[in-house]
Motif scaffolding. Structure first.
Motif, PDB file in Angstrom:
ATOM      1  N   GLU A  10     -25.669-100.843 -29.806  1.00 32.84           N
ATOM      2  CA  GLU A  10     -25.254-100.300 -28.510  1.00 32.84           C
ATOM      3  C   GLU A  10     -23.814 -99.815 -28.532  1.00 32.84           C
ATOM      4  O   GLU A  10     -23.399 -99.063 -27.658  1.00 32.84           O
ATOM      5  N   GLY A  11     -23.045-100.247 -29.520  1.00 28.76           N
ATOM      6  CA  GLY A  11     -21.731 -99.675 -29.761  1.00 28.76           C
ATOM      7  C   GLY A  11     -20.729 -99.847 -28.646  1.00 28.76           C
ATOM      8  O   GLY A  11     -19.891 -98.971 -28.423  1.00 28.76           O
ATOM      9  N   GLY A  12     -20.775-100.996 -27.945  1.00 27.80           N
ATOM     10  CA  GLY A  12     -19.862-101.228 -26.831  1.00 27.80           C
ATOM     11  C   GLY A  12     -18.972-102.444 -27.035  1.00 27.80           C
ATOM     12  O   GLY A  12     -18.832-102.970 -28.136  1.00 27.80           O
ATOM     13  N   GLY A  13     -18.380-102.895 -25.936  1.00 27.34           N
ATOM     14  CA  GLY A  13     -17.430-103.987 -25.994  1.00 27.34           C
ATOM     15  C   GLY A  13     -18.031-105.342 -26.266  1.00 27.34           C
ATOM     16  O   GLY A  13     -17.329-106.275 -26.676  1.00 27.34           O
ATOM     17  N   GLN A  14     -19.352-105.478 -26.051  1.00 29.56           N
ATOM     18  CA  GLN A  14     -19.986-106.770 -26.298  1.00 29.56           C
ATOM     19  C   GLN A  14     -19.839-107.189 -27.759  1.00 29.56           C
ATOM     20  O   GLN A  14     -19.743-108.378 -28.061  1.00 29.56           O
ATOM     21  N   VAL A  15     -19.826-106.226 -28.665  1.00 28.66           N
ATOM     22  CA  VAL A  15     -19.662-106.535 -30.090  1.00 28.66           C
ATOM     23  C   VAL A  15     -18.337-107.260 -30.311  1.00 28.66           C
ATOM     24  O   VAL A  15     -18.270-108.267 -31.026  1.00 28.66           O
ATOM     25  N   VAL A  16     -17.276-106.766 -29.677  1.00 26.76           N
ATOM     26  CA  VAL A  16     -15.956-107.378 -29.821  1.00 26.76           C
ATOM     27  C   VAL A  16     -15.941-108.777 -29.218  1.00 26.76           C
ATOM     28  O   VAL A  16     -15.442-109.733 -29.829  1.00 26.76           O
ATOM     29  N   ARG A  17     -16.493-108.911 -28.015  1.00 31.37           N
ATOM     30  CA  ARG A  17     -16.474-110.212 -27.335  1.00 31.37           C
ATOM     31  C   ARG A  17     -17.259-111.269 -28.104  1.00 31.37           C
ATOM     32  O   ARG A  17     -16.794-112.399 -28.292  1.00 31.37           O
ATOM     33  N   ASN A  18     -18.470-110.928 -28.527  1.00 29.55           N
ATOM     34  CA  ASN A  18     -19.277-111.896 -29.265  1.00 29.55           C
ATOM     35  C   ASN A  18     -18.649-112.250 -30.609  1.00 29.55           C
ATOM     36  O   ASN A  18     -18.701-113.406 -31.045  1.00 29.55           O
ATOM     37  N   ALA A  19     -18.046-111.257 -31.261  1.00 34.63           N
ATOM     38  CA  ALA A  19     -17.398-111.534 -32.549  1.00 34.63           C
ATOM     39  C   ALA A  19     -16.240-112.500 -32.374  1.00 34.63           C
ATOM     40  O   ALA A  19     -16.067-113.431 -33.173  1.00 34.63           O
ATOM     41  N   CYS A  20     -15.427-112.315 -31.322  1.00 34.19           N
ATOM     42  CA  CYS A  20     -14.315-113.240 -31.076  1.00 34.19           C
ATOM     43  C   CYS A  20     -14.814-114.643 -30.795  1.00 34.19           C
ATOM     44  O   CYS A  20     -14.287-115.631 -31.334  1.00 34.19           O
ATOM     45  N   ALA A  21     -15.841-114.770 -29.953  1.00 37.11           N
ATOM     46  CA  ALA A  21     -16.379-116.085 -29.624  1.00 37.11           C
ATOM     47  C   ALA A  21     -16.917-116.788 -30.862  1.00 37.11           C
ATOM     48  O   ALA A  21     -16.630-117.975 -31.103  1.00 37.11           O
ATOM     49  N   LEU A  22     -17.689-116.080 -31.655  1.00 37.68           N
ATOM     50  CA  LEU A  22     -18.284-116.684 -32.841  1.00 37.68           C
ATOM     51  C   LEU A  22     -17.241-116.984 -33.908  1.00 37.68           C
ATOM     52  O   LEU A  22     -17.357-117.971 -34.645  1.00 37.68           O
ATOM     53  N   SER A  23     -16.221-116.140 -33.993  1.00 34.21           N
ATOM     54  CA  SER A  23     -15.146-116.397 -34.945  1.00 34.21           C
ATOM     55  C   SER A  23     -14.417-117.690 -34.603  1.00 34.21           C
ATOM     56  O   SER A  23     -14.107-118.505 -35.490  1.00 34.21           O
ATOM     57  N   LEU A  24     -14.139-117.908 -33.320  1.00 30.33           N
ATOM     58  CA  LEU A  24     -13.454-119.133 -32.904  1.00 30.33           C
ATOM     59  C   LEU A  24     -14.303-120.371 -33.163  1.00 30.33           C
ATOM     60  O   LEU A  24     -13.791-121.424 -33.549  1.00 30.33           O
ATOM     61  N   VAL A  25     -15.610-120.245 -32.960  1.00 26.66           N
ATOM     62  CA  VAL A  25     -16.494-121.397 -33.154  1.00 26.66           C
ATOM     63  C   VAL A  25     -16.679-121.720 -34.631  1.00 26.66           C
ATOM     64  O   VAL A  25     -16.687-122.889 -35.033  1.00 26.66           O
ATOM     65  N   THR A  26     -16.810-120.689 -35.451  1.00 26.92           N
ATOM     66  CA  THR A  26     -17.132-120.915 -36.870  1.00 26.92           C
ATOM     67  C   THR A  26     -15.903-120.949 -37.773  1.00 26.92           C
ATOM     68  O   THR A  26     -15.992-121.407 -38.919  1.00 26.92           O
ATOM     69  N   GLY A  27     -14.766-120.430 -37.291  1.00 28.42           N
ATOM     70  CA  GLY A  27     -13.579-120.360 -38.136  1.00 28.42           C
ATOM     71  C   GLY A  27     -13.567-119.192 -39.096  1.00 28.42           C
ATOM     72  O   GLY A  27     -12.689-119.104 -39.959  1.00 28.42           O
ATOM     73  N   GLN A  28     -14.511-118.271 -38.957  1.00 26.81           N
ATOM     74  CA  GLN A  28     -14.591-117.135 -39.860  1.00 26.81           C
ATOM     75  C   GLN A  28     -13.845-115.926 -39.288  1.00 26.81           C
ATOM     76  O   GLN A  28     -14.099-115.519 -38.154  1.00 26.81           O
ATOM     77  N   PRO A  29     -12.920-115.328 -40.043  1.00 30.69           N
ATOM     78  CA  PRO A  29     -12.229-114.129 -39.574  1.00 30.69           C
ATOM     79  C   PRO A  29     -13.149-112.912 -39.655  1.00 30.69           C
ATOM     80  O   PRO A  29     -14.165-112.925 -40.365  1.00 30.69           O
ATOM     81  N   PHE A  30     -12.785-111.854 -38.939  1.00 34.35           N
ATOM     82  CA  PHE A  30     -13.575-110.628 -39.003  1.00 34.35           C
ATOM     83  C   PHE A  30     -12.668-109.412 -38.869  1.00 34.35           C
ATOM     84  O   PHE A  30     -11.551-109.481 -38.346  1.00 34.35           O
ATOM     85  N   ILE A  58      -6.560-119.291 -26.624  1.00 29.96           N
ATOM     86  CA  ILE A  58      -7.252-120.580 -26.679  1.00 29.96           C
ATOM     87  C   ILE A  58      -7.463-121.038 -28.115  1.00 29.96           C
ATOM     88  O   ILE A  58      -7.675-122.233 -28.355  1.00 29.96           O
ATOM     89  N   GLY A  59      -7.414-120.095 -29.062  1.00 25.97           N
ATOM     90  CA  GLY A  59      -7.735-120.451 -30.446  1.00 25.97           C
ATOM     91  C   GLY A  59      -6.603-120.287 -31.428  1.00 25.97           C
ATOM     92  O   GLY A  59      -6.841-120.349 -32.636  1.00 25.97           O
ATOM     93  N   GLY A  60      -5.372-120.058 -30.941  1.00 27.05           N
ATOM     94  CA  GLY A  60      -4.257-119.896 -31.857  1.00 27.05           C
ATOM     95  C   GLY A  60      -4.528-118.850 -32.910  1.00 27.05           C
ATOM     96  O   GLY A  60      -4.112-118.973 -34.066  1.00 27.05           O
ATOM     97  N   ALA A  61      -5.232-117.783 -32.500  1.00 26.58           N
ATOM     98  CA  ALA A  61      -5.653-116.770 -33.464  1.00 26.58           C
ATOM     99  C   ALA A  61      -4.571-115.729 -33.695  1.00 26.58           C
ATOM    100  O   ALA A  61      -3.698-115.505 -32.852  1.00 26.58           O
ATOM    101  N   MET A  62      -4.640-115.082 -34.854  1.00 24.98           N
ATOM    102  CA  MET A  62      -3.773-113.953 -35.165  1.00 24.98           C
ATOM    103  C   MET A  62      -4.619-112.689 -35.150  1.00 24.98           C
ATOM    104  O   MET A  62      -5.734-112.671 -35.685  1.00 24.98           O
ATOM    105  N   CYS A  63      -4.085-111.648 -34.516  1.00 24.96           N
ATOM    106  CA  CYS A  63      -4.864-110.428 -34.357  1.00 24.96           C
ATOM    107  C   CYS A  63      -4.009-109.214 -34.690  1.00 24.96           C
ATOM    108  O   CYS A  63      -2.881-109.093 -34.204  1.00 24.96           O
TER     109      CYS A  63
END
Length: 337
Positions: A10-30, A58-63
């Motif tokens: 679908e090529g929209g913002g949901q890809v970004v949101r879900n990737a951030c959520a899953l990255s924080l939960v799993t610890g995997q960067p993207f 919330i996740g002390g992430a670097m972006c």
């Protein structure tokens, strides 16, 4: 590092949101390229930047690459820290979509959190607050956590200025099966308006009443303070024992009140004619928590492109399969494996 093409599906913002959520939960960067590549204006908008900033907070992430209009983003997560947070979109950008980004990581964070989100609460192309509070969060609460939401002030497009507050009592997510709506409890159709003529809401309700065979007392009009407008939404609710479907139609400049009401009523009629547990928008929202629970199932109408895209992102981070099986009734059963 997980590489994502943001123009796929679908090529929209949901890809970004879900990737951030899953990255924080799993610890995997993207790293994501072509963010929102299929939208009329590709790249991150203000609400997407706020959502990623919230994930970083919330996740002390670097972006790297986080700015309005950016198409490439690298996200490196840290440990999620529960607590009190306030995030302001700064426009009428959706508070609900910012919540979508940080909710699951905070649910799994091990201690309570409280969020104050300011911006749009009722705007096009995003679930309104009523959907979050009545359709989505009750299912989440059945899975173990306790999440409550309060609407402090409505925020319509383009002014924004809304405010919602969220309290999160975390818990491990338990897999559940949601295949039966249960008995019908009640129905309602409400036209909300602020800073607009009463005639707009009256025409919407008149049109809706003619299209839905609902009791007379199911229809109502509610005027909001003028300073919260201009804004208008038609909210249709069908409450069952186990789920509530909320369908919305947003007033828009150049679109008649009758057209707004007809579109919303047709969508609600489609849901009522099926036996699915989740409408298309609720199905989109449930994929992530069900995947994080490691199992479970629900029935829905025809899967949206949003759901099919979310499945790809979930598999990339979790390695869990989201299957869609069409049933003889025409509905689809979604299972997490």
């Amino acid at each position: 590092m997980i590489i994502i093409d943001g123009s796929e599906g679908e090529g929209g913002g949901q890809v970004v949101r879900n990737a951030c959520a899953l990255s924080l939960v799993t610890g995997q960067p993207f790293h994501i390229t072509n963010a929102r590549g299929k939208r009329e204006k590709p790249g991150l908008m203000r609400q997407h930047v706020t959502a990623v900033e919230a994930a970083c907070a919330i996740g002390g992430a670097m972006c790297e690459g986080l700015s309005v209009g950016s198409s490439d983003l690298t996200f490196r997560p840290g440990p999620v820290t529960p607590g009190e947070y306030r995030f302001a979109v700064g426009t009428a950008g959706s508070t609900g979509l910012v919540l979508q980004t940080v909710l699951m990581p905070l649910i799994l964070a091990g201690a309570p959190s409280r969020l104050v989100l300011e911006g749009g609460t009722h705007n096009m192309l995003a679930p309104p607050f009523d959907f979050i509070a009545k359709s989505f969060l009750p299912v989440i609460n059945r899975m173990g956590p306790r999440v409550t939401a309060r609407l402090i002030r409505h925020g319509f497009y383009p002014r924004g200025g809304g405010r919602i507050e969220i309290d999160i009592e975390p818990a491990e997510l338990t897999a559940i099966n949601c295949v039966d709506r249960g008995a019908l409890i009640g129905r309602s159709a409400t036209a909300l308006y602020a800073g607009l003529p009463l005639d707009v809401a009256e025409r919407e309700i008149k049109t809706t009443r003619g299209l839905l065979d609902w009791p007379e007392d199911a229809f109502s009009i509610r005027e909001l303070p003028e300073e919260q407008g201009p804004g208008n939404i038609v909210l249709l609710e069908a409450a069952y024992e186990h789920v509530t479907e909320v369908v919305s139609g947003f007033g828009k400049l150049g679109v008649s009140a009758e057209h707004v009401a007809k579109t919303a009523a047709a969508r609600m009629a489609g849901y009522l004619a099926s036996d699915a547990f989740a409408g298309p928008y609720l199905a989109d929202q449930l994929l992530l928590p069900f995947a994080l629970a490691g199992g479970g199932s629900f029935t829905t109408v025809k899967p949206s492109q949003h759901s099919l895209t979310a499945r790809v992102i979930i598999e990339a981070f979790l390695g869990r399969r989201c299957s869609f099986l069409q049933l003889p009734t025409g509905t689809h059963r979604v299972e997490i494996r």
